[in-house]
Design a protein around this motif. Structure first.
Motif, PDB file in Angstrom:
ATOM      1  N   ILE A  10      -8.682  -5.372  -1.009  1.00  0.00           N
ATOM      2  CA  ILE A  10      -9.759  -5.113  -0.060  1.00  0.00           C
ATOM      3  C   ILE A  10      -9.715  -6.084   1.100  1.00  0.00           C
ATOM      4  CG2 ILE A  10     -11.336  -4.028  -1.668  1.00  0.00           C
ATOM      5  CD1 ILE A  10     -12.926  -6.472  -1.780  1.00  0.00           C
ATOM      6  N   ARG A  58     -10.230   1.344  -7.764  1.00  0.00           N
ATOM      7  CA  ARG A  58      -9.541   1.364  -6.491  1.00  0.00           C
ATOM      8  C   ARG A  58     -10.236   0.391  -5.537  1.00  0.00           C
ATOM      9  NH1 ARG A  58      -6.503   6.179  -4.931  1.00  0.00           N
ATOM     10  NH2 ARG A  58      -6.632   5.160  -2.923  1.00  0.00           N
ATOM     11  N   GLU A  98      -6.331  -5.595  -7.267  1.00  0.00           N
ATOM     12  CA  GLU A  98      -7.007  -4.624  -6.422  1.00  0.00           C
ATOM     13  C   GLU A  98      -8.056  -5.297  -5.546  1.00  0.00           C
ATOM     14  OE1 GLU A  98      -5.778  -1.956  -5.878  1.00  0.00           O
ATOM     15  OE2 GLU A  98      -5.544  -0.627  -7.565  1.00  0.00           O
ATOM     16  N   MET A 139     -15.181  -1.610  -2.825  1.00  0.00           N
ATOM     17  CA  MET A 139     -15.902  -1.698  -1.567  1.00  0.00           C
ATOM     18  C   MET A 139     -17.230  -0.969  -1.681  1.00  0.00           C
ATOM     19  SD  MET A 139     -14.929  -3.313   0.979  1.00  0.00           S
ATOM     20  CE  MET A 139     -16.493  -3.959   1.432  1.00  0.00           C
ATOM     21  N   HIS A 140     -17.208   0.190  -2.346  1.00  0.00           N
ATOM     22  CA  HIS A 140     -18.440   0.948  -2.551  1.00  0.00           C
ATOM     23  C   HIS A 140     -19.441   0.122  -3.341  1.00  0.00           C
ATOM     24  CE1 HIS A 140     -20.815   4.580  -3.020  1.00  0.00           C
ATOM     25  NE2 HIS A 140     -20.871   4.363  -4.316  1.00  0.00           N
ATOM     26  N   GLU A 186     -11.250   1.003  -2.698  1.00  0.00           N
ATOM     27  CA  GLU A 186     -12.383   1.711  -2.098  1.00  0.00           C
ATOM     28  C   GLU A 186     -13.585   1.703  -3.036  1.00  0.00           C
ATOM     29  OE1 GLU A 186      -9.349   2.954  -2.316  1.00  0.00           O
ATOM     30  OE2 GLU A 186      -8.708   3.815  -0.442  1.00  0.00           O
ATOM     31  N   ALA A 187     -13.308   1.781  -4.335  1.00  0.00           N
ATOM     32  CA  ALA A 187     -14.409   1.764  -5.297  1.00  0.00           C
ATOM     33  C   ALA A 187     -15.093   0.403  -5.303  1.00  0.00           C
ATOM     34  CB  ALA A 187     -13.896   2.093  -6.699  1.00  0.00           C
ATOM     35  N   GLU A 204       0.837  -1.210   0.000  1.00  0.00           N
ATOM     36  CA  GLU A 204       0.000   0.000   0.000  1.00  0.00           C
ATOM     37  C   GLU A 204       0.863   1.247   0.000  1.00  0.00           C
ATOM     38  OE1 GLU A 204      -3.208   0.489  -0.086  1.00  0.00           O
ATOM     39  OE2 GLU A 204      -4.112  -1.437   0.316  1.00  0.00           O
ATOM     40  N   ARG A 224      -5.764  -1.997   4.824  1.00  0.00           N
ATOM     41  CA  ARG A 224      -6.198  -0.607   4.745  1.00  0.00           C
ATOM     42  C   ARG A 224      -7.682  -0.495   4.463  1.00  0.00           C
ATOM     43  NH1 ARG A 224      -3.110   3.847   1.212  1.00  0.00           N
ATOM     44  NH2 ARG A 224      -1.460   3.466   2.698  1.00  0.00           N
ATOM     45  N   VAL A 225      -8.142  -1.236   3.439  1.00  0.00           N
ATOM     46  CA  VAL A 225      -9.574  -1.279   3.155  1.00  0.00           C
ATOM     47  C   VAL A 225      -9.981  -2.656   3.593  1.00  0.00           C
ATOM     48  CG1 VAL A 225     -11.320  -1.094   1.393  1.00  0.00           C
ATOM     49  CG2 VAL A 225      -9.200   0.150   1.162  1.00  0.00           C
TER      50      VAL A 225
END
Lengths: 169, 427, 223
Positions: free
Chosen positions: C76, C165, C72, C170-171, C167-168, B172, C80-81
């Motif tokens: 997740i 990403r 990616e 995850m969204h 985060e995307a 990361e 971090r995510v």
């Protein structure tokens, strides 16, 4: 890379051993290419191997459409002791796309020759297992040839989206 | 041996070739017929299918087993074949870079570097020294990131699951650095023909130095996690041994070859992009088993940190991309004042630069071995042939001798240590 | 000592409520008190919403990664995510045990029947997320070798990006969770109060030549 004179010397040696083994030499931007007769390719590679080019770095195909003979098979040879590279090019036409396989000399040519067969249709005589490697086994056509269409889906707008995708959309 | 075709077989082309082909196809289908007898037991053909948690991508393996012992293995690939080389023939040189980057999807900077190097050879452009150093920094960061993914996922396969989170913690940080310099975490299009897309922003150097300071102790942590795990050591030591000569015959390069004792690294043998300015070592193994492969890749992380440290300390001033306006876009502020800059910009964006006809093969040292790019240009703005010589494609041929006569568990360990990336294999 | 008798004080007092509980059991509580007692303690809902709530919070994803998007997707699970915050960290290797398949990466023509078989092996209820541009539309590679995932299986959520990403993604997974729980997110027209902007395709034959606009949808042969 051998420089231009080194390349000519190698070509001359090969022509001495077998007169029609080398058709041409090319030297461009520091890269030496021997254009070999596809029927004498084993002789050429054996000679190069005896001169020290023992490592076959890459074996791949090129489609020279519209110049005939269309399909070229390139062998990138590497001499690890002097860090020297030389390329051998063998061009075959689409009517008789056969060339000898070098798998027994260089076992690492197994997968690359299958790939050239799959993508270009060049048949390697003597290859133990010549099947399609990247496309499905029953695929028809040789995708990397220049006259094979790129294919793909049309860009979807609102007016054509129902026609293009299946019932799941 | 005759030199002109098979002596005994048919000269009447296509039908008998098809029959032969169909016979060969049947040999690889998974049928319920037993596959014969091994030494003591019956042979079983097991399909370790394209969807399997430990095949590192969509690799299909047909394993012929006798009990728990693997007698033969046939890898079947092509499940993520994307036609990258065909797509690249359809696009301008500038636009090929993002397409080719997605080939070996863990070493994306390496793919772009090989392609840009080949095109730069054909064009004859010089890459400015600052751009070369920036390229080296990003390449080595990507090498560390790729090794971290390998380490994390291999440990996951072998059962040492907690290693995964430690490796991804560092990855990361590296992806944050990539995001800082180019805006994207993966597939960044940062390398362009002639240099890099943009100079590094303020704060990048500071963050990079911070990362370099913490990376070696973290790598020590990984070594500790591995070394103190007795089961992992038992699984890796002495398994999957192949000798150097077989590997060389199979055109294997990279850490696999170095683990068996051959010190062959293109960064030292044929330096490109100012690698010869840096002082680093190449880790070489002794026995050639899986433990050596792990050790070689782990030691490469330290060496990469070393290279990046030297590069960032000695980063020269200058341009970040070549000043040849026929190849690289002019900076935006020039467009307001100079007419030539506007014309160059227009030509480059609409048509792209033209490359004089010729062929070039540019090999670099990727994290898995020799990554070479062959570009043939016919004088127009689109390449006529782009072929990437992928290291994993050749390394996969070495799987069969590595796992012959070993257990399935050793097969999984060997596959993990082989580090195949199916995107590169299938292209 | 004087004993004062008083009516019971504030019913929110815990002691007071404890003393009124036996009244409930005996059946002595009044209507208003009874109603307040019940609403304070019991949650009413429909069976669908209850089941949806449970299913949405306990998705078992399948360990399935095809190409770059899989890198990616692995992020997740990393720290971090953290997908374990939501309870989805139980990745299952067998499709029989999983209920969410995340198609992460490009689907080539050789792989499409394999994915379809895995989808068929999954048990109802099951959902699919198409992650990244390559399986949603054709992505960067619009060529002979790829298949958009909508052609062979029903997809619940498409996550754009190349690669998206973590985060995307995850969204996207959380949007799927909202869908499963019955709170399907409103389309952008509701969020931005854009009613009336829908494109109305005229029926074939209702266009007459007196229309001012000469462009008809479907005419973009050269575009």
């Amino acid at each position: 890379m051998p420089d231009a004179t080194g390349l000519e010397l190698t070509a001359q040696e090969l022509r001495d051993s077998d007169s029609d083994s080398i058709r041409d030499t090319e030297f461009h931007r520091g890269r030496a290419v021997l254009v070999a007769n596809p029927e004498k390719i084993r002789l050429v590679l054996e000679h190069l191997r005896s001169k020290g080019y023992t490592f076959l770095a890459s074996l791949h195909g090129v489609d020279y459409y519209p110049h005939e003979p269309r399909l070229g098979v390139l062998y990138e040879m590497l001499d690890r002791s002097t860090v020297d590279r030389i390329s051998v090019k063998a061009r075959v036409s689409t009517d008789a796309p056969r060339i000898d396989s070098v798998v027994d000399m260089f076992p690492g040519a197994n997968f690359p020759e299958r790939e050239v067969y799959d993508m270009f249709g060049v048949v390697f005589d003597g290859h133990p297992d010549l099947r399609r490697i990247l496309m499905p086994e029953d695929y028809e056509g040789h995708p990397q040839r220049r006259d094979f269409p790129v294919g793909g889906e049309p860009v979807l707008f609102t007016y054509n989206e129902e026609q293009s995708y299946g019932k799941y959309m | 041996m005759t030199l002109t075709g098979r002596g005994d077989s048919e000269q009447s082309g296509s039908t008998t070739l098809t029959e032969d082909y169909r016979k060969r196809e049947e040999s690889i289908t998974f049928s319920s017929e037993p596959a014969g007898t091994g030494e003591t037991h019956e042979l079983l053909t097991l399909n370790i299918g394209p969807h399997h948690p430990s095949t590192h991508g969509v690799l299909r393996l047909l394993a012929t087993l006798e009990g728990e012992v693997v007698r033969d293995i046939k890898p079947i690939i092509g499940y993520v074949h994307t036609g990258i080389e065909k797509t690249a023939e359809d696009k301008a040189y500038w636009k090929v870079i993002p397409v080719v980057e997605r080939m070996d999807y863990l070493g994306y900077y390496f793919n772009a570097m090989a392609f840009c190097g080949a095109v730069e050879t054909l064009l004859g452009t010089e890459v400015p020294p600052r751009a070369q150093y920036l390229r080296v920094i990003h390449l080595e960061l990507n090498r560390i990131a790729s090794h971290l993914v390998w380490l994390g996922t291999s440990a996951l396969d072998l059962g040492a699951i907690s290693m995964f989170w430690y490796c991804y913690r560092e990855r990361e940080l590296i992806l944050d650095l990539f995001e800082m310099s180019s805006g994207q975490r993966m597939h960044t299009r940062y390398f362009q023909v002639g240099g890099v897309m943009e100079d590094i922003p303020r704060g990048f150097e500071q963050k990079l130095r911070q990362f370099l300071k913490i990376m070696p102790p973290r790598a020590d942590q990984y070594a500790d996690l591995f070394e103190k795990n007795q089961i992992l050591l038992e699984r890796l030591r002495g398994t999957g041994i192949v000798d150097r000569e077989t590997l060389l015959e199979l055109n294997v390069t990279g850490p696999l070859l170095r683990a068996s004792g051959e010190p062959w690294d293109l960064r030292k043998a044929a330096p490109y992009s100012s690698y010869d300015h840096f002082d680093f070592k190449i880790p070489v193994g002794t026995v050639g088993d899986n433990y050596d492969r792990f050790r070689v890749r782990h030691a490469e992380i330290y060496q990469s940190v070393n290279i990046i440290q030297q590069a960032i300390d000695g980063l020269p001033e200058g341009e970040h991309i070549t000043t040849d306006r026929k190849v690289a876009l002019p900076p935006r502020h020039e467009l307001a004042t100079s007419m030539e800059a506007l014309i160059h910009h227009f030509k480059l964006v609409t048509e792209g630069f033209r490359v004089p006809p010729g062929e070039a093969y540019y090999p670099i040292e990727g994290p898995r071995g020799e990554l070479g790019c062959f570009v043939r240009s016919d004088g127009s703005a689109k390449p006529a042939r782009v072929h990437m010589r992928d290291p994993s494609f050749s390394n996969l041929q070495a799987l069969a001798p590595m796992v012959k006569d070993s257990y399935i568990a050793d097969l999984i360990a060997t596959l993990a240590m082989l580090d195949p990336i199916l995107g590169g294999i299938d292209r | 000592m004087e004993v004062k008798r008083q009516k019971l004080g504030d019913v929110n007092d815990l002691r007071v409520r404890r003393h009124t509980a036996p009244d409930l059991l005996r059946g002595d509580m009044e209507d208003k008190d009874l109603e307040r007692y019940v609403t304070e303690r019991v949650l009413t809902t429909t069976v669908e919403r209850a089941v949806g709530w449970a299913q949405g919070n306990s998705l078992y994803p399948l360990t399935f990664g095809l190409a770059c998007c899989a890198m990616e997707q692995i992020h997740i699970v990393a720290a971090r995510v953290d997908i374990a915050r939501f309870g989805f960290e139980a990745f299952r290797a067998s499709p029989r045990q999983a209920d969410l398949i995340i198609l992460s990466g490009r689907v080539s023509i050789k792989m499409a029947p394999v994915i379809r078989r895995i989808w068929d092996q999954m048990l109802e209820p099951k959902w699919a997320i198409s992650m990244g541009a390559c399986c949603t539309s054709m992505g960067v590679f619009n060529n002979y070798a790829l298949v958009p995932s909508d052609k062979f299986m029903p997809i619940a959520v498409h996550v754009p990006g190349c690669p998206p990403r973590p985060e995307a993604l995850m969204h996207g997974i959380l949007k799927l969770r909202d869908q499963i729980q019955g709170n399907a997110p409103a389309g952008w027209r509701d969020r931005y109060e854009a009613e009336g902007t829908e494109e109305v395709l005229p029926e074939a034959g209702t266009q007459d030549s007196a229309d001012i606009s000469v462009f008809r949808p479907g005419d973009t042969a050269g575009a």
